[in-house]
Design a protein around this motif. Structure first.
Motif, PDB file in Angstrom:
ATOM      1  N   TRP A 319       5.520 -22.988 -13.724  1.00  0.00           N
ATOM      2  CA  TRP A 319       5.946 -23.957 -12.697  1.00  0.00           C
ATOM      3  C   TRP A 319       4.749 -24.435 -11.891  1.00  0.00           C
ATOM      4  N   PRO A 320       4.641 -25.752 -11.652  1.00  0.00           N
ATOM      5  CA  PRO A 320       3.568 -26.232 -10.790  1.00  0.00           C
ATOM      6  C   PRO A 320       3.811 -25.850  -9.333  1.00  0.00           C
ATOM      7  N   ARG A 321       2.748 -25.652  -8.584  1.00  0.00           N
ATOM      8  CA  ARG A 321       2.765 -25.376  -7.140  1.00  0.00           C
ATOM      9  C   ARG A 321       3.330 -24.002  -6.779  1.00  0.00           C
ATOM     10  N   VAL A 322       3.607 -23.161  -7.757  1.00  0.00           N
ATOM     11  CA  VAL A 322       4.301 -21.887  -7.496  1.00  0.00           C
ATOM     12  C   VAL A 322       3.482 -20.746  -8.093  1.00  0.00           C
ATOM     13  N   VAL A 337       6.715 -20.217  -3.012  1.00  0.00           N
ATOM     14  CA  VAL A 337       6.963 -21.656  -3.195  1.00  0.00           C
ATOM     15  C   VAL A 337       6.369 -22.471  -2.057  1.00  0.00           C
ATOM     16  N   SER A 338       5.494 -21.836  -1.241  1.00  0.00           N
ATOM     17  CA  SER A 338       4.989 -22.555  -0.066  1.00  0.00           C
ATOM     18  C   SER A 338       4.107 -23.736  -0.460  1.00  0.00           C
ATOM     19  N   GLY A 348      15.086 -36.939  -2.283  1.00  0.00           N
ATOM     20  CA  GLY A 348      14.705 -37.456  -0.961  1.00  0.00           C
ATOM     21  C   GLY A 348      14.797 -36.441   0.169  1.00  0.00           C
ATOM     22  N   ARG A 349      14.923 -35.171  -0.143  1.00  0.00           N
ATOM     23  CA  ARG A 349      15.011 -34.146   0.915  1.00  0.00           C
ATOM     24  C   ARG A 349      13.613 -33.628   1.248  1.00  0.00           C
ATOM     25  N   PRO A 350      13.294 -33.534   2.539  1.00  0.00           N
ATOM     26  CA  PRO A 350      12.002 -32.925   2.891  1.00  0.00           C
ATOM     27  C   PRO A 350      12.035 -31.409   2.634  1.00  0.00           C
ATOM     28  N   ILE A 351      10.973 -30.889   2.004  1.00  0.00           N
ATOM     29  CA  ILE A 351      10.890 -29.446   1.738  1.00  0.00           C
ATOM     30  C   ILE A 351       9.910 -28.857   2.753  1.00  0.00           C
ATOM     31  N   SER A 352      10.419 -28.002   3.631  1.00  0.00           N
ATOM     32  CA  SER A 352       9.544 -27.453   4.671  1.00  0.00           C
ATOM     33  C   SER A 352       9.654 -25.940   4.776  1.00  0.00           C
ATOM     34  N   SER A 353      10.496 -25.330   3.959  1.00  0.00           N
ATOM     35  CA  SER A 353      10.746 -23.894   4.090  1.00  0.00           C
ATOM     36  C   SER A 353      11.413 -23.414   2.795  1.00  0.00           C
ATOM     37  N   ALA A 354      11.529 -22.083   2.680  1.00  0.00           N
ATOM     38  CA  ALA A 354      12.239 -21.533   1.514  1.00  0.00           C
ATOM     39  C   ALA A 354      13.690 -22.006   1.514  1.00  0.00           C
ATOM     40  N   GLY A 379       8.487 -13.450   3.534  1.00  0.00           N
ATOM     41  CA  GLY A 379       9.601 -13.931   2.716  1.00  0.00           C
ATOM     42  C   GLY A 379       9.870 -15.414   2.865  1.00  0.00           C
ATOM     43  N   GLY A 380       9.571 -15.966   4.032  1.00  0.00           N
ATOM     44  CA  GLY A 380       9.808 -17.384   4.278  1.00  0.00           C
ATOM     45  C   GLY A 380       9.007 -18.304   3.373  1.00  0.00           C
ATOM     46  N   ASN A 381       8.010 -17.737   2.679  1.00  0.00           N
ATOM     47  CA  ASN A 381       7.245 -18.546   1.715  1.00  0.00           C
ATOM     48  C   ASN A 381       7.785 -18.403   0.296  1.00  0.00           C
TER      49      ASN A 381
END
Ligand code: GLU
Length: 410
Positions: A319-322, A337-338, A348-354, A379-381
Protein backbone atom coordinates in the motif's frame (compact mmCIF):
# COMPACT_ATOMS: atom_id res chain seq x y z
CA UNK A 1 -32.72 12.36 26.86
CA UNK A 2 -33.88 14.93 29.41
CA UNK A 3 -31.61 16.47 32.05
CA UNK A 4 -33.37 14.35 34.66
CA UNK A 5 -32.45 11.17 32.85
CA UNK A 6 -28.85 12.26 32.47
CA UNK A 7 -28.70 13.02 36.19
CA UNK A 8 -29.86 9.49 36.93
CA UNK A 9 -26.83 7.84 35.41
CA UNK A 10 -23.91 7.23 37.76
CA UNK A 11 -20.74 9.21 37.14
CA UNK A 12 -18.97 5.90 36.57
CA UNK A 13 -21.35 4.64 33.91
CA UNK A 14 -21.68 8.04 32.25
CA UNK A 15 -17.91 8.18 31.78
CA UNK A 16 -17.63 4.82 30.02
CA UNK A 17 -17.53 4.86 26.23
CA UNK A 18 -18.83 1.78 24.41
CA UNK A 19 -16.19 -0.60 23.04
CA UNK A 20 -15.17 0.65 19.59
CA UNK A 21 -14.31 -2.87 18.41
CA UNK A 22 -17.72 -4.25 19.31
CA UNK A 23 -19.42 -1.13 17.88
CA UNK A 24 -17.64 -1.60 14.55
CA UNK A 25 -18.50 -5.31 14.48
CA UNK A 26 -22.17 -4.40 14.99
CA UNK A 27 -22.01 -1.76 12.25
CA UNK A 28 -20.55 -4.23 9.72
CA UNK A 29 -23.29 -6.72 10.63
CA UNK A 30 -25.95 -4.04 10.00
CA UNK A 31 -24.40 -2.93 6.70
CA UNK A 32 -24.28 -6.53 5.48
CA UNK A 33 -27.86 -7.15 6.59
CA UNK A 34 -28.85 -4.12 4.50
CA UNK A 35 -27.25 -5.77 1.46
CA UNK A 36 -23.86 -4.00 1.42
CA UNK A 37 -20.86 -6.02 0.31
CA UNK A 38 -18.59 -4.99 3.18
CA UNK A 39 -15.26 -6.71 3.78
CA UNK A 40 -14.70 -6.83 7.52
CA UNK A 41 -11.20 -6.51 8.92
CA UNK A 42 -12.68 -5.15 12.13
CA UNK A 43 -13.75 -7.95 14.40
CA UNK A 44 -11.11 -9.72 16.44
CA UNK A 45 -12.88 -13.03 16.05
CA UNK A 46 -11.90 -16.20 14.20
CA UNK A 47 -14.13 -17.13 11.26
CA UNK A 48 -13.78 -20.86 12.07
CA UNK A 49 -16.45 -22.78 13.92
CA UNK A 50 -15.69 -23.97 17.44
CA UNK A 51 -14.08 -27.46 17.32
CA UNK A 52 -16.64 -30.30 17.33
CA UNK A 53 -15.57 -31.97 20.62
CA UNK A 54 -16.19 -28.66 22.42
CA UNK A 55 -19.63 -28.19 20.84
CA UNK A 56 -20.60 -31.81 21.50
CA UNK A 57 -19.63 -31.62 25.16
CA UNK A 58 -21.89 -28.58 25.63
CA UNK A 59 -24.78 -30.17 23.71
CA UNK A 60 -24.55 -33.41 25.65
CA UNK A 61 -24.41 -31.59 28.98
CA UNK A 62 -27.41 -29.45 28.05
CA UNK A 63 -29.42 -32.42 26.85
CA UNK A 64 -28.30 -34.38 29.90
CA UNK A 65 -29.90 -31.79 32.16
CA UNK A 66 -26.84 -29.83 33.37
CA UNK A 67 -28.95 -26.72 33.62
CA UNK A 68 -28.68 -25.72 37.26
CA UNK A 69 -26.29 -23.66 39.35
CA UNK A 70 -22.66 -24.73 39.27
CA UNK A 71 -19.87 -23.72 41.68
CA UNK A 72 -19.01 -20.01 41.37
CA UNK A 73 -15.39 -20.41 40.15
CA UNK A 74 -16.31 -23.31 37.82
CA UNK A 75 -16.95 -27.06 38.16
CA UNK A 76 -14.01 -28.89 39.82
CA UNK A 77 -13.13 -30.92 36.71
CA UNK A 78 -13.12 -27.88 34.41
CA UNK A 79 -10.91 -25.89 36.82
CA UNK A 80 -8.64 -28.90 37.00
CA UNK A 81 -8.47 -29.23 33.18
CA UNK A 82 -7.57 -25.54 32.87
CA UNK A 83 -4.92 -25.86 35.61
CA UNK A 84 -3.42 -28.81 33.70
CA UNK A 85 -3.10 -26.67 30.57
CA UNK A 86 -1.50 -23.83 32.53
CA UNK A 87 0.94 -26.30 34.10
CA UNK A 88 1.83 -28.35 31.04
CA UNK A 89 1.71 -25.74 28.27
CA UNK A 90 2.61 -22.57 30.15
CA UNK A 91 4.89 -23.94 32.87
CA UNK A 92 2.82 -22.32 35.63
CA UNK A 93 2.84 -24.26 38.91
CA UNK A 94 -0.82 -24.27 39.92
CA UNK A 95 -3.75 -26.44 40.98
CA UNK A 96 -7.48 -26.28 40.27
CA UNK A 97 -7.88 -24.04 43.35
CA UNK A 98 -5.72 -21.40 41.66
CA UNK A 99 -8.10 -21.11 38.68
CA UNK A 100 -11.39 -19.26 38.19
CA UNK A 101 -13.53 -19.64 35.07
CA UNK A 102 -15.55 -16.57 34.14
CA UNK A 103 -17.80 -15.19 31.41
CA UNK A 104 -15.05 -14.47 28.87
CA UNK A 105 -11.42 -13.47 29.05
CA UNK A 106 -12.67 -9.88 29.14
CA UNK A 107 -14.64 -10.47 32.35
CA UNK A 108 -11.62 -12.31 33.80
CA UNK A 109 -9.56 -9.14 33.20
CA UNK A 110 -12.31 -7.02 34.74
CA UNK A 111 -12.50 -9.18 37.87
CA UNK A 112 -8.70 -9.30 38.27
CA UNK A 113 -8.52 -5.52 38.09
CA UNK A 114 -11.43 -5.15 40.51
CA UNK A 115 -9.73 -7.60 42.87
CA UNK A 116 -6.44 -5.68 42.96
CA UNK A 117 -6.85 -2.01 42.16
CA UNK A 118 -7.99 0.60 44.68
CA UNK A 119 -8.65 4.30 44.07
CA UNK A 120 -5.28 6.04 43.92
CA UNK A 121 -3.44 2.99 42.61
CA UNK A 122 -1.49 3.21 39.38
CA UNK A 123 -1.58 0.62 36.62
CA UNK A 124 1.27 0.58 34.12
CA UNK A 125 0.12 -0.15 30.57
CA UNK A 126 2.32 -0.30 27.45
CA UNK A 127 0.43 1.38 24.61
CA UNK A 128 -1.04 0.98 22.03
CA UNK A 129 -3.11 -1.49 24.06
CA UNK A 130 -6.42 -3.29 23.78
CA UNK A 131 -9.05 -0.64 24.33
CA UNK A 132 -10.86 -2.13 27.34
CA UNK A 133 -7.98 -2.21 29.84
CA UNK A 134 -8.05 1.51 30.57
CA UNK A 135 -11.82 1.77 31.20
CA UNK A 136 -11.57 -1.29 33.46
CA UNK A 137 -8.81 0.32 35.51
CA UNK A 138 -10.76 3.56 35.75
CA UNK A 139 -13.93 1.72 36.83
CA UNK A 140 -11.85 0.41 39.75
CA UNK A 141 -10.76 3.99 40.59
CA UNK A 142 -7.19 3.45 39.41
CA UNK A 143 -5.07 5.55 37.08
CA UNK A 144 -3.42 4.23 33.94
CA UNK A 145 0.23 5.18 33.45
CA UNK A 146 1.02 4.69 29.78
CA UNK A 147 4.36 3.43 28.51
CA UNK A 148 4.32 4.52 24.91
CA UNK A 149 5.78 2.28 22.24
CA UNK A 150 5.89 2.64 18.48
CA UNK A 151 6.34 0.74 15.24
CA UNK A 152 10.11 1.36 15.33
CA UNK A 153 10.42 -0.95 18.35
CA UNK A 154 7.71 -3.37 17.13
CA UNK A 155 5.42 -1.84 19.79
CA UNK A 156 7.41 -3.56 22.55
CA UNK A 157 8.02 -1.67 25.79
CA UNK A 158 11.61 -1.56 26.95
CA UNK A 159 12.23 -2.78 30.53
CA UNK A 160 13.79 0.56 31.41
CA UNK A 161 10.66 2.39 30.22
CA UNK A 162 8.50 0.15 32.42
CA UNK A 163 10.92 0.78 35.32
CA UNK A 164 10.61 4.54 34.78
CA UNK A 165 6.80 4.35 34.85
CA UNK A 166 6.65 2.38 38.11
CA UNK A 167 6.26 4.19 41.44
CA UNK A 168 5.32 3.25 45.00
CA UNK A 169 1.69 3.56 43.82
CA UNK A 170 2.03 0.91 41.09
CA UNK A 171 -0.31 -1.98 41.87
CA UNK A 172 -0.43 -3.68 38.51
CA UNK A 173 1.41 -3.91 35.21
CA UNK A 174 -0.67 -5.16 32.28
CA UNK A 175 1.11 -7.05 29.51
CA UNK A 176 -0.71 -8.53 26.52
CA UNK A 177 1.58 -10.66 24.35
CA UNK A 178 0.92 -11.46 21.53
CA UNK A 179 -0.65 -8.03 21.35
CA UNK A 180 -4.07 -6.83 20.37
CA UNK A 181 -3.96 -4.45 18.44
CA UNK A 182 -0.30 -4.56 17.38
CA UNK A 183 0.14 -8.23 16.37
CA UNK A 184 3.67 -8.25 17.77
CA UNK A 185 4.98 -10.18 20.79
CA UNK A 186 7.77 -10.17 23.36
CA UNK A 187 10.59 -12.73 23.09
CA UNK A 188 11.30 -14.92 26.13
CA UNK A 189 14.35 -12.75 26.92
CA UNK A 190 12.25 -9.58 26.84
CA UNK A 191 9.65 -11.18 29.13
CA UNK A 192 12.40 -12.13 31.60
CA UNK A 193 13.84 -8.60 31.54
CA UNK A 194 10.43 -7.06 32.26
CA UNK A 195 9.83 -9.63 35.03
CA UNK A 196 13.13 -8.59 36.65
CA UNK A 197 11.96 -4.97 36.74
CA UNK A 198 8.58 -5.80 38.26
CA UNK A 199 10.11 -8.21 40.78
CA UNK A 200 11.91 -5.19 42.27
CA UNK A 201 8.58 -3.60 43.27
CA UNK A 202 7.00 -5.33 46.28
CA UNK A 203 3.45 -4.09 45.68
CA UNK A 204 3.18 -4.66 41.96
CA UNK A 205 1.29 -7.52 40.32
CA UNK A 206 1.33 -8.52 36.66
CA UNK A 207 -1.83 -9.18 34.71
CA UNK A 208 -0.55 -11.17 31.75
CA UNK A 209 -3.29 -11.41 29.16
CA UNK A 210 -2.21 -14.44 27.13
CA UNK A 211 -5.43 -14.96 25.19
CA UNK A 212 -3.40 -15.23 21.94
CA UNK A 213 -0.62 -17.46 23.33
CA UNK A 214 -1.33 -20.31 20.88
CA UNK A 215 -1.56 -18.04 17.85
CA UNK A 216 2.15 -17.50 17.35
CA UNK A 217 3.97 -17.45 13.99
CA UNK A 218 7.43 -17.95 12.52
CA UNK A 219 8.42 -20.56 15.10
CA UNK A 220 8.44 -17.93 17.85
CA UNK A 221 8.32 -19.05 21.46
CA UNK A 222 5.77 -17.71 23.92
CA UNK A 223 6.89 -17.43 27.55
CA UNK A 224 4.45 -16.94 30.43
CA UNK A 225 5.34 -14.55 33.28
CA UNK A 226 3.65 -17.05 35.60
CA UNK A 227 6.36 -19.61 34.85
CA UNK A 228 9.15 -17.35 36.14
CA UNK A 229 10.08 -17.96 39.76
CA UNK A 230 10.70 -14.28 40.59
CA UNK A 231 7.17 -13.17 39.59
CA UNK A 232 5.09 -16.38 39.65
CA UNK A 233 3.56 -15.41 43.00
CA UNK A 234 2.37 -12.05 41.75
CA UNK A 235 1.13 -12.93 38.27
CA UNK A 236 -2.44 -13.38 37.12
CA UNK A 237 -2.54 -15.17 33.77
CA UNK A 238 -5.62 -14.71 31.60
CA UNK A 239 -6.77 -17.00 28.81
CA UNK A 240 -10.01 -18.45 27.47
CA UNK A 241 -12.00 -20.10 24.74
CA UNK A 242 -12.64 -17.10 22.50
CA UNK A 243 -9.62 -16.89 20.22
CA UNK A 244 -7.84 -20.27 20.39
CA UNK A 245 -11.09 -22.23 20.17
CA UNK A 246 -12.91 -19.82 17.82
CA UNK A 247 -15.61 -19.36 20.45
CA UNK A 248 -16.03 -15.61 20.96
CA UNK A 249 -19.77 -15.86 21.53
CA UNK A 250 -19.53 -18.54 24.19
CA UNK A 251 -18.15 -16.02 26.70
CA UNK A 252 -15.82 -18.36 28.54
CA UNK A 253 -12.45 -17.27 29.89
CA UNK A 254 -10.26 -18.07 32.85
CA UNK A 255 -7.58 -16.76 35.15
CA UNK A 256 -4.87 -18.39 37.21
CA UNK A 257 -3.07 -16.76 40.16
CA UNK A 258 -1.33 -19.20 42.52
CA UNK A 259 0.39 -16.51 44.61
CA UNK A 260 -0.53 -15.26 48.10
CA UNK A 261 -2.37 -18.48 48.92
CA UNK A 262 -4.77 -17.94 46.03
CA UNK A 263 -6.00 -14.65 47.55
CA UNK A 264 -6.63 -13.03 44.16
CA UNK A 265 -8.64 -15.97 42.82
CA UNK A 266 -10.68 -16.02 46.04
CA UNK A 267 -11.34 -12.28 45.69
CA UNK A 268 -12.34 -12.69 42.03
CA UNK A 269 -14.63 -15.53 43.06
CA UNK A 270 -16.34 -13.35 45.69
CA UNK A 271 -16.84 -10.63 43.08
CA UNK A 272 -18.17 -13.20 40.60
CA UNK A 273 -20.56 -14.63 43.21
CA UNK A 274 -22.09 -11.17 43.59
CA UNK A 275 -22.25 -10.39 39.87
CA UNK A 276 -22.53 -13.12 37.21
CA UNK A 277 -22.55 -16.12 39.66
CA UNK A 278 -20.67 -18.42 37.29
CA UNK A 279 -20.31 -19.36 33.66
CA UNK A 280 -23.27 -21.08 31.99
CA UNK A 281 -23.59 -24.49 33.66
CA UNK A 282 -23.43 -26.70 30.57
CA UNK A 283 -20.29 -25.00 29.25
CA UNK A 284 -18.21 -26.57 32.02
CA UNK A 285 -17.84 -29.92 30.18
CA UNK A 286 -17.00 -27.94 27.04
CA UNK A 287 -14.05 -26.40 28.89
CA UNK A 288 -12.81 -29.89 29.76
CA UNK A 289 -13.17 -31.00 26.13
CA UNK A 290 -11.38 -27.87 24.88
CA UNK A 291 -8.48 -28.45 27.23
CA UNK A 292 -8.11 -32.18 26.52
CA UNK A 293 -9.36 -33.07 23.04
CA UNK A 294 -8.56 -30.32 20.56
CA UNK A 295 -4.79 -29.95 20.11
CA UNK A 296 -4.94 -31.04 16.45
CA UNK A 297 -7.79 -28.65 15.59
CA UNK A 298 -5.99 -25.76 17.31
CA UNK A 299 -2.79 -26.41 15.38
CA UNK A 300 -4.71 -26.67 12.10
CA UNK A 301 -6.29 -23.24 12.72
CA UNK A 302 -2.92 -21.77 13.76
CA UNK A 303 -1.32 -22.93 10.51
CA UNK A 304 -4.07 -21.23 8.50
CA UNK A 305 -3.71 -18.03 10.55
CA UNK A 306 0.02 -18.09 9.87
CA UNK A 307 -0.62 -18.30 6.10
CA UNK A 308 -3.06 -15.42 6.34
CA UNK A 309 -0.56 -13.39 8.38
CA UNK A 310 1.96 -13.75 5.57
CA UNK A 311 -0.58 -12.85 2.89
CA UNK A 312 -1.95 -9.85 4.79
CA UNK A 313 1.52 -8.49 5.50
CA UNK A 314 2.58 -8.88 1.87
CA UNK A 315 -0.53 -7.07 0.60
CA UNK A 316 -0.47 -4.28 3.22
CA UNK A 317 3.24 -3.72 2.56
CA UNK A 318 2.34 -2.83 -1.06
CA UNK A 319 0.00 0.00 0.00
CA UNK A 320 1.28 3.49 -0.79
CA UNK A 321 1.76 5.96 2.10
CA UNK A 322 1.42 3.16 4.70
CA UNK A 323 4.00 1.29 6.80
CA UNK A 324 3.53 -1.80 8.95
CA UNK A 325 5.65 -4.16 11.09
CA UNK A 326 5.21 -7.88 10.29
CA UNK A 327 2.74 -9.80 12.48
CA UNK A 328 4.30 -12.22 14.97
CA UNK A 329 1.19 -13.44 16.77
CA UNK A 330 -2.55 -12.91 17.37
CA UNK A 331 -4.42 -12.05 14.15
CA UNK A 332 -3.84 -8.36 13.65
CA UNK A 333 -1.70 -5.97 11.65
CA UNK A 334 -1.51 -2.37 12.82
CA UNK A 335 -0.29 -0.21 9.93
CA UNK A 336 0.68 3.44 10.31
CA UNK A 337 -1.65 5.43 8.03
CA UNK A 338 -0.51 8.90 9.11
CA UNK A 339 1.09 9.34 5.67
CA UNK A 340 -2.45 9.85 4.36
CA UNK A 341 -3.32 12.64 6.81
CA UNK A 342 -3.84 15.88 4.94
CA UNK A 343 -5.08 14.05 1.82
CA UNK A 344 -8.59 14.05 0.41
CA UNK A 345 -10.31 10.73 -0.24
CA UNK A 346 -11.63 9.77 -3.69
CA UNK A 347 -15.11 10.60 -2.38
CA UNK A 348 -14.02 14.09 -1.27
CA UNK A 349 -13.59 13.44 2.46
CA UNK A 350 -10.67 15.11 4.24
CA UNK A 351 -8.41 12.53 5.94
CA UNK A 352 -6.97 13.95 9.15
CA UNK A 353 -6.95 11.04 11.60
CA UNK A 354 -7.27 7.27 11.91
CA UNK A 355 -11.01 7.75 12.46
CA UNK A 356 -11.56 9.85 9.36
CA UNK A 357 -9.42 7.35 7.39
CA UNK A 358 -11.51 4.40 8.63
CA UNK A 359 -14.83 6.18 8.08
CA UNK A 360 -13.95 7.18 4.51
CA UNK A 361 -12.62 3.70 3.73
CA UNK A 362 -15.81 2.06 4.98
CA UNK A 363 -18.10 4.48 3.14
CA UNK A 364 -16.18 4.56 -0.15
CA UNK A 365 -14.44 1.18 -0.45
CA UNK A 366 -16.68 -0.92 1.83
CA UNK A 367 -13.74 -2.14 3.90
CA UNK A 368 -14.02 -2.06 7.70
CA UNK A 369 -10.91 -1.42 9.83
CA UNK A 370 -10.71 -0.30 13.46
CA UNK A 371 -9.36 3.26 13.87
CA UNK A 372 -6.51 3.23 16.37
CA UNK A 373 -7.30 6.19 18.64
CA UNK A 374 -8.99 4.03 21.32
CA UNK A 375 -5.88 1.88 21.60
CA UNK A 376 -4.05 4.89 23.10
CA UNK A 377 -0.46 6.03 22.60
CA UNK A 378 0.48 6.40 18.95
CA UNK A 379 -2.67 4.47 18.01
CA UNK A 380 -4.13 7.62 16.47
CA UNK A 381 -1.69 7.17 13.58
CA UNK A 382 -2.78 3.58 12.97
CA UNK A 383 -5.69 1.36 12.00
CA UNK A 384 -6.13 -2.26 13.07
CA UNK A 385 -6.89 -4.96 10.53
CA UNK A 386 -7.85 -8.44 11.66
CA UNK A 387 -6.88 -11.31 9.36
CA UNK A 388 -9.27 -13.70 11.09
CA UNK A 389 -11.08 -13.98 7.80
CA UNK A 390 -10.63 -16.12 4.67
CA UNK A 391 -7.88 -15.53 2.10
CA UNK A 392 -10.28 -14.45 -0.66
CA UNK A 393 -11.67 -11.69 1.56
CA UNK A 394 -8.15 -10.67 2.57
CA UNK A 395 -7.14 -10.46 -1.09
CA UNK A 396 -10.26 -8.62 -2.20
CA UNK A 397 -10.27 -6.22 0.76
CA UNK A 398 -6.59 -5.36 0.41
CA UNK A 399 -7.06 -4.72 -3.33
CA UNK A 400 -9.93 -2.36 -2.58
CA UNK A 401 -7.75 -0.46 -0.09
CA UNK A 402 -4.85 -0.36 -2.57
CA UNK A 403 -7.07 1.18 -5.25
CA UNK A 404 -8.67 3.61 -2.77
CA UNK A 405 -5.24 4.73 -1.49
CA UNK A 406 -4.05 5.15 -5.07
CA UNK A 407 -6.90 7.60 -5.70
CA UNK A 408 -6.17 9.84 -2.68
CA UNK A 409 -5.49 13.48 -3.56
CA UNK A 410 -2.69 15.45 -1.83
N1 GLU B 1 -11.11 -8.56 21.62
C1 GLU B 1 -11.78 -8.48 20.38
C2 GLU B 1 -11.34 -7.29 19.58
O1 GLU B 1 -10.49 -6.55 20.03
C3 GLU B 1 -13.27 -8.52 20.58
C4 GLU B 1 -13.96 -7.25 20.88
C5 GLU B 1 -13.60 -6.68 22.19
O2 GLU B 1 -14.02 -7.22 23.20
O3 GLU B 1 -12.86 -5.69 22.17
O4 GLU B 1 -11.81 -7.11 18.49
Amino acid sequence: MTATHLDSISIRAAAVAPSATLALTARVRELRAAGNDVIGFGAGEPDFTTPTPVCNAAIEALQGGMTHYVPVPGAPDSRSAVADVFRVRNGIECTADDVIISNGGKFSCYLAIQALVDPGDEVVLPTPAWLSYKPMVELAGGTVVEVETGPGDNFLAKPEAIAAAMTSKTKLVIINSPSNPCGTMYSPGQIRDIADVIAGHDRAWIMSDEIYDRLVYGGREHLSFGSLSNVANRTITINGLSKTWAATGWRVGWACAPGEGGAVIKAMSRLQSQSSSSITSFLNPAVVAACTKTDDEIEAMRVIFEQRAGLMFELVSAWPRVTCPPPAGAFYVFPDVSGTFGCTSPGGRPISSASTFAEALLEEAAVAVVPGESFLGCGGNHVRLSFATDEDSIGMGCTRVLEWLGALQD
